[in-house]
Design a protein around this motif. Structure first.
Motif, PDB file in Angstrom:
ATOM      1  N   THR A  58       0.841  -1.071   0.059  1.00 52.00           N
ATOM      2  CA  THR A  58       0.021   0.019   0.040  1.00 52.00           C
ATOM      3  C   THR A  58       0.996   1.240   0.077  1.00 52.00           C
ATOM      4  OG1 THR A  58      -0.087   0.076   2.676  1.00 52.00           O
ATOM      5  CG2 THR A  58      -1.802  -1.021   1.256  1.00 52.00           C
ATOM      6  N   ARG A  59       0.373   2.451  -0.438  1.00 50.65           N
ATOM      7  CA  ARG A  59       1.031   3.522  -0.459  1.00 50.65           C
ATOM      8  C   ARG A  59       0.105   4.492   0.160  1.00 50.65           C
ATOM      9  NH1 ARG A  59       3.917   8.010  -0.804  1.00 50.65           N
ATOM     10  NH2 ARG A  59       5.126   8.601  -2.631  1.00 50.65           N
ATOM     11  N   ASP A  60       0.578   5.237   1.247  1.00 48.13           N
ATOM     12  CA  ASP A  60      -0.154   6.436   1.603  1.00 48.13           C
ATOM     13  C   ASP A  60       0.833   7.711   1.407  1.00 48.13           C
ATOM     14  OD1 ASP A  60       0.759   4.720   4.560  1.00 48.13           O
ATOM     15  OD2 ASP A  60       1.802   6.610   4.012  1.00 48.13           O
ATOM     16  N   TYR A  61       0.638   8.756   1.931  1.00 53.28           N
ATOM     17  CA  TYR A  61       1.269  10.019   1.560  1.00 53.28           C
ATOM     18  C   TYR A  61       2.820  10.024   1.722  1.00 53.28           C
ATOM     19  CZ  TYR A  61       2.207  14.719   0.201  1.00 53.28           C
ATOM     20  OH  TYR A  61       2.555  15.831  -0.502  1.00 53.28           O
ATOM     21  N   LEU A  62       3.138   9.309   2.721  1.00 57.12           N
ATOM     22  CA  LEU A  62       4.608   9.418   3.315  1.00 57.12           C
ATOM     23  C   LEU A  62       5.136   8.006   3.225  1.00 57.12           C
ATOM     24  CD1 LEU A  62       4.501  12.014   6.177  1.00 57.12           C
ATOM     25  CD2 LEU A  62       4.997  12.436   3.802  1.00 57.12           C
ATOM     26  N   THR A  63       4.622   6.863   3.138  1.00 55.36           N
ATOM     27  CA  THR A  63       5.340   5.724   3.329  1.00 55.36           C
ATOM     28  C   THR A  63       4.589   4.615   2.191  1.00 55.36           C
ATOM     29  OG1 THR A  63       3.570   4.700   4.700  1.00 55.36           O
ATOM     30  CG2 THR A  63       5.364   5.925   5.732  1.00 55.36           C
ATOM     31  N   VAL A  64       5.322   3.685   2.117  1.00 54.40           N
ATOM     32  CA  VAL A  64       4.794   2.164   1.429  1.00 54.40           C
ATOM     33  C   VAL A  64       4.709   1.069   2.507  1.00 54.40           C
ATOM     34  CG1 VAL A  64       5.285   2.751  -1.018  1.00 54.40           C
ATOM     35  CG2 VAL A  64       7.162   1.879   0.456  1.00 54.40           C
ATOM     36  N   LYS A  65       3.966   0.455   2.288  1.00 56.42           N
ATOM     37  CA  LYS A  65       3.723  -0.651   3.407  1.00 56.42           C
ATOM     38  C   LYS A  65       3.509  -2.017   2.941  1.00 56.42           C
ATOM     39  CE  LYS A  65       2.201   2.398   7.110  1.00 56.42           C
ATOM     40  NZ  LYS A  65       1.199   3.339   7.387  1.00 56.42           N
ATOM     41  N   VAL A  66       4.319  -2.939   3.489  1.00 57.48           N
ATOM     42  CA  VAL A  66       3.810  -4.489   3.023  1.00 57.48           C
ATOM     43  C   VAL A  66       3.052  -4.956   3.901  1.00 57.48           C
ATOM     44  CG1 VAL A  66       5.000  -6.509   2.386  1.00 57.48           C
ATOM     45  CG2 VAL A  66       6.160  -4.438   1.760  1.00 57.48           C
ATOM     46  N   TRP A  67       1.991  -5.691   3.694  1.00 57.23           N
ATOM     47  CA  TRP A  67       1.255  -6.284   4.484  1.00 57.23           C
ATOM     48  C   TRP A  67       1.084  -7.851   4.450  1.00 57.23           C
ATOM     49  CZ3 TRP A  67      -2.053  -3.372   7.946  1.00 57.23           C
ATOM     50  CH2 TRP A  67      -1.904  -1.894   7.685  1.00 57.23           C
ATOM     51  N   MET A  88      -1.837 -11.350   8.447  1.00 55.67           N
ATOM     52  CA  MET A  88      -1.638 -10.452   9.800  1.00 55.67           C
ATOM     53  C   MET A  88      -2.257  -9.035   9.497  1.00 55.67           C
ATOM     54  SD  MET A  88       1.523  -9.753  12.108  1.00 55.67           S
ATOM     55  CE  MET A  88       2.313  -8.330  11.520  1.00 55.67           C
ATOM     56  N   GLU A  89      -3.476  -9.117  10.246  1.00 52.99           N
ATOM     57  CA  GLU A  89      -4.338  -7.866   9.983  1.00 52.99           C
ATOM     58  C   GLU A  89      -3.818  -6.763  10.816  1.00 52.99           C
ATOM     59  OE1 GLU A  89      -7.495 -11.040  10.141  1.00 52.99           O
ATOM     60  OE2 GLU A  89      -8.461  -9.260  10.123  1.00 52.99           O
ATOM     61  N   ALA A  90      -3.168  -7.040  11.804  1.00 53.69           N
ATOM     62  CA  ALA A  90      -2.911  -5.941  13.082  1.00 53.69           C
ATOM     63  C   ALA A  90      -1.986  -4.618  12.582  1.00 53.69           C
ATOM     64  CB  ALA A  90      -2.228  -6.560  14.159  1.00 53.69           C
ATOM     65  N   ARG A  91      -0.973  -5.226  11.644  1.00 51.90           N
ATOM     66  CA  ARG A  91      -0.079  -4.311  11.338  1.00 51.90           C
ATOM     67  C   ARG A  91       0.584  -4.815  10.127  1.00 51.90           C
ATOM     68  NH1 ARG A  91       2.372  -6.827  15.155  1.00 51.90           N
ATOM     69  NH2 ARG A  91       0.905  -5.909  16.816  1.00 51.90           N
ATOM     70  N   PRO A  92       1.325  -3.762   9.249  1.00 52.56           N
ATOM     71  CA  PRO A  92       2.033  -4.203   8.116  1.00 52.56           C
ATOM     72  C   PRO A  92       3.375  -4.768   8.709  1.00 52.56           C
ATOM     73  CG  PRO A  92       2.199  -1.770   8.401  1.00 52.56           C
ATOM     74  CD  PRO A  92       1.140  -2.124   9.232  1.00 52.56           C
ATOM     75  N   ILE A  93       3.967  -5.737   8.067  1.00 53.62           N
ATOM     76  CA  ILE A  93       4.963  -6.325   8.342  1.00 53.62           C
ATOM     77  C   ILE A  93       6.350  -5.316   8.004  1.00 53.62           C
ATOM     78  CG2 ILE A  93       4.344  -8.722   8.098  1.00 53.62           C
ATOM     79  CD1 ILE A  93       5.744  -8.924   5.290  1.00 53.62           C
ATOM     80  N   GLU A  94       6.142  -4.541   6.995  1.00 57.75           N
ATOM     81  CA  GLU A  94       7.111  -3.688   6.388  1.00 57.75           C
ATOM     82  C   GLU A  94       6.650  -2.362   6.205  1.00 57.75           C
ATOM     83  OE1 GLU A  94       8.768  -7.563   4.308  1.00 57.75           O
ATOM     84  OE2 GLU A  94       9.188  -5.530   3.137  1.00 57.75           O
ATOM     85  N   THR A  95       7.477  -1.200   6.742  1.00 56.81           N
ATOM     86  CA  THR A  95       7.037   0.114   6.534  1.00 56.81           C
ATOM     87  C   THR A  95       8.122   0.768   5.929  1.00 56.81           C
ATOM     88  OG1 THR A  95       5.436   0.071   8.233  1.00 56.81           O
ATOM     89  CG2 THR A  95       6.182   2.191   7.400  1.00 56.81           C
TER      90      THR A  95
END
Lengths: 457, 245
Positions: free
Chosen positions: A308-317, A321-328
């Motif tokens: 996913t991409r948000d304004y300041l980061t990319v995250k790998v989910w 695991m729903e609680a949080r991304p595994i990588e930011t």
């Protein structure tokens, strides 16, 4: 990770591939807005690359096969076809214009000699079929070479028409028009792995279509509140799982991801899984929600992860695991202290896309000042590169760039305050198998290749 | 919800503050949180209004801006600073130049260092992130400026703004050309002047149009009791005119 030797995949004429034509040098004129590229997409083999622009046109590039006869063209991309996909329209009911800008292009898996793609603007999706014609029949009995009817008295014998080679002609025809399915603006389309259906998502609803049926679609997600005054969240992106034809994900303006299973119910209002990272209370500001809005979501090729991409980061989910991304990964955290200004000039609403490489080991996304970033998930190294004409001379190697935020400043560093926020790289694409990337910088298309490591790691 | 910046607390720079009596002559260094918050609120409202263009407005952007307005409004109602403070408006920053605005973007962690121990407030704490201070209205009334704003009026204003927000969304949803015209039919032509809208004062003193905090300082000099109340009334009235369909 490409070993830092990305070079422009251009012709010998000395410029990165220009948007206007195969081997034309760049014309230093300010571009009309219609030429602004709004989407970029490789097909499933990487042989074809499609771009859509604000003027409703689609340009398809084809990779030339590498040949010993023409050593300069090392698998370059040349223009294959150009066509007008969408025209501007006027909605008389609302007294509003409907932009012809192509929001997304998605290729269908190739099933015969023809290629097919879906292109969409805010309201209407179209299925285009691209065919080649490189032979034509000659030797008709009743018609001559120009097609005029022959004088029958001159015909003394019968002949069988023969197919003779001709110059390649690429023909594009609209096969389906999927209209009137959306009240709000379409932001995503995604072809299902079953190759029979696809989905289209707008701000509040997602529809499921059959590729052969244009007068009917099924609504599978609807988040429109009964009272529009209660609206606080919209759908921002959506995609089918690459292997499981019953699963899809959609992202929201509040930063959440919902994985839905179409087998569970006809209307997938209840998600199967909700992926949401709890907010960091120490980083809270009035802009927290805006910068958490997800602008793009992409499944990994393996189907195991989401990007996913948000304004300041990319995250790998991880789908498990729903609680949080595994990588930011921080794309441009130096903008965090500038959010107020970026809100004022609307840049905070820019929707950047993100991409996986073919082996899901490297992720890429764009930024400002014509910079784009790559993150290697294995080595945890990252690099910032610039797509510009200066850096795109033939055989040039892209030089890593750095943004300095005060403190020590190296010679080629750019300071945060001199970043050009009008030069934004929103759309990027990665070849499905090789280390070739396509970067859309406003009206220019850059294609870079890792010369050293052509194959994916 | 939101970052709380309770009133009457020690601030980073002694010149900062909303001490309108003394003026803000020395407020050059760091714009106060409330000023920036007000400026953000005004900016957001203008952005929502400017949605009425030829092409249908971007719904995602509108929703995000509206949510921001709601957040600000809630915070202002809770800490009792619901009033119009003439915000300094330097106009729109050109795209290629960034103005450093640190306070609004500062994290809570930084601001917490300036606050006393948080006090538990009223029932609103339920949906607040634990650890953030809630200033009950009674406590807010301690400082002279805020005594102007009773809880009632803040609730009323909140209702007014909620109504405005709702109407904005209704117009977004049921757009007809008629409604667009109606939106601006009764508006005083001075509202087409963005600066007037941003400063929140229609037919205000000339000094309000000067940019910079120094101008704000002088504009804020007159006793706040009557002018501020009338300012709020005017802004509210103006917003109602703008959004009424």
């Amino acid at each position: 990770m490409p070993s830092g030797t990305l070079a422009p995949l251009g012709s010998g004429s000395g410029s990165a591939l220009s948007y206007w034509g195969p081997n034309e040098p760049h014309l230093p004129v300010s571009p009309p807005t219609a030429d602004i590229i709004s989407t970029v997409e490789f097909n499933h083999t990487g042989e074809l690359l499609a771009t859509g622009d604000k003027g409703g046109r689609v340009v398809i590039f084809q990779r030339e096969p590498e040949s010993k006869n023409a050593p300069h063209s090392q698998g370059e991309y040349d223009v294959y076809s150009t066509f007008q996909s969408h025209e501007p329209e006027f909605d008389y009911l609302k007294s509003l214009e409907i932009e012809e800008k192509i929001n997304k292009i998605k290729w269908l898996p190739q099933q015969n000699a023809a290629h097919s793609l879906l292109s969409t603007n805010d309201k209407t999706i179209k299925l285009w079929k691209i065919t080649e014609r490189d032979k034509r029949p000659e030797g008709y009995n009743l018609k001559d070479e120009e097609g005029k009817l022959k004088d029958l008295s001159t015909v003394t014998s019968l002949q069988v028409p023969v197919l003779k080679p001709m110059d390649l002609m690429v023909e594009v025809s609209p096969r389906r028009v999927f209209a009137n399915g959306h009240t709000y603006h379409i932001n995503s389309i995604s072809v299902n792995s079953d190759c029979e259906t696809y989905m289209s998502a707008d701000d509040l609803r997602i529809n499921l279509w059959h590729l052969a049926i244009t007068d009917r679609s099924f609504n599978i997600v609807d988040i429109k509140p009964a009272n529009m005054e209660d609206l606080t969240e919209v759908i921002t992106a959506s995609e089918f799982h690459p292997h499981h034809c019953n699963l899809f994900v959609y992202s929201s303006s509040k930063g959440s991801l919902r994985l839905c299973d179409m087998r569970a119910a006809a209307l997938c209002d209840k998600h199967s899984k909700l992926f949401e990272e709890p907010e960091d209370p120490s980083n809270r500001s009035f802009f927290s929600e805006i910068i958490s809005s997800v602008s793009d979501v992409k499944f990994s090729h393996s189907g195991r992860y989401m990007l996913t991409r948000d304004y300041l980061t990319v995250k790998v989910w991880d789908l498990n695991m729903e609680a949080r991304p595994i990588e930011t990964y921080q794309v441009h955290d130096y903008l965090r202290s500038k959010l107020c200004s970026l809100y004022e000039n609307d840049c905070i609403f820019d929707k950047f896309e993100c991409a996986w490489n073919g082996s899901d080991s490297v992720i890429m996304t764009g930024a400002y000042n014509n910079f784009f970033r790559m993150f290697d998930r294995n080595t945890k190294r990252d690099v910032t590169l610039e797509a510009s004409r200066e850096s795109s001379k033939p055989r040039a190697v892209l030089k890593p760039r750095r943004v300095c935020v005060g403190g020590k400043r190296r010679r080629d560093d750019i300071s945060v305050d001199s970043l050009d926020f009008t030069k934004k790289i929103l759309h990027t694409a990665w070849h499905p198998a090789e280390n070739i990337i396509a970067i859309a910088a406003t009206n220019n298309l850059y294609i870079f290749q890792d010369k050293v490591n052509s194959e994916m790691h | 919800m939101g970052t709380m910046f309770a009133r009457g607390l020690k601030r980073k720079s002694p010149e900062d503050g909303e001490d309108m009596e003394g003026g803000l002559a020395g407020a050059r260094a760091t714009p106060s949180y409330s000023l920036q918050r007000q400026s953000l609120l005004d900016m957001s409202l203008v952005k929502l209004q400017l949605c009425h263009m030829l092409v249908e407005p971007n719904l995602c952007r509108s929703v995000l801006i509206a949510n921001t307005v709601r957040q600000i409004q809630e915070e202002m109602s809770q800490d009792g600073t619901w009033r119009v403070v003439a915000p300094q408006a330097a106009g729109r920053a050109p795209l290629d130049r960034l103005v450093s605005t640190d306070i609004l973007c500062r994290s809570v962690r930084e601001q917490e260092g300036e606050r006393p121990a948080p006090d538990v407030g009223d029932g609103h704490t339920a949906d607040l992130v634990p650890g953030l201070a809630v200033v009950p209205s009674a406590q807010a009334l301690r400082s002279p400026q805020s005594s102007l704003w009773e809880v009632d009026s803040s609730r009323e204003n909140r209702g007014g703004f909620q109504k405005s927000l709702d109407q904005i969304f209704e117009t977004l949803e049921n757009k007809t050309s008629g409604s667009v015209e109606e939106l601006f039919a009764d508006v005083d032509s001075s509202y087409y002047d963005l600066d007037a809208v941003l400063t929140g004062m229609v037919g205000s003193t000339p000094s309000a149009h000067a940019s910079g905090l120094q101008a704000f300082a002088s504009a804020a000099a007159p006793p706040p009791s009557s002018s501020c109340r009338s300012d709020l009334g005017e802004l509210d009235h103006a917003v109602e005119i703008l959004v009424e369909t």
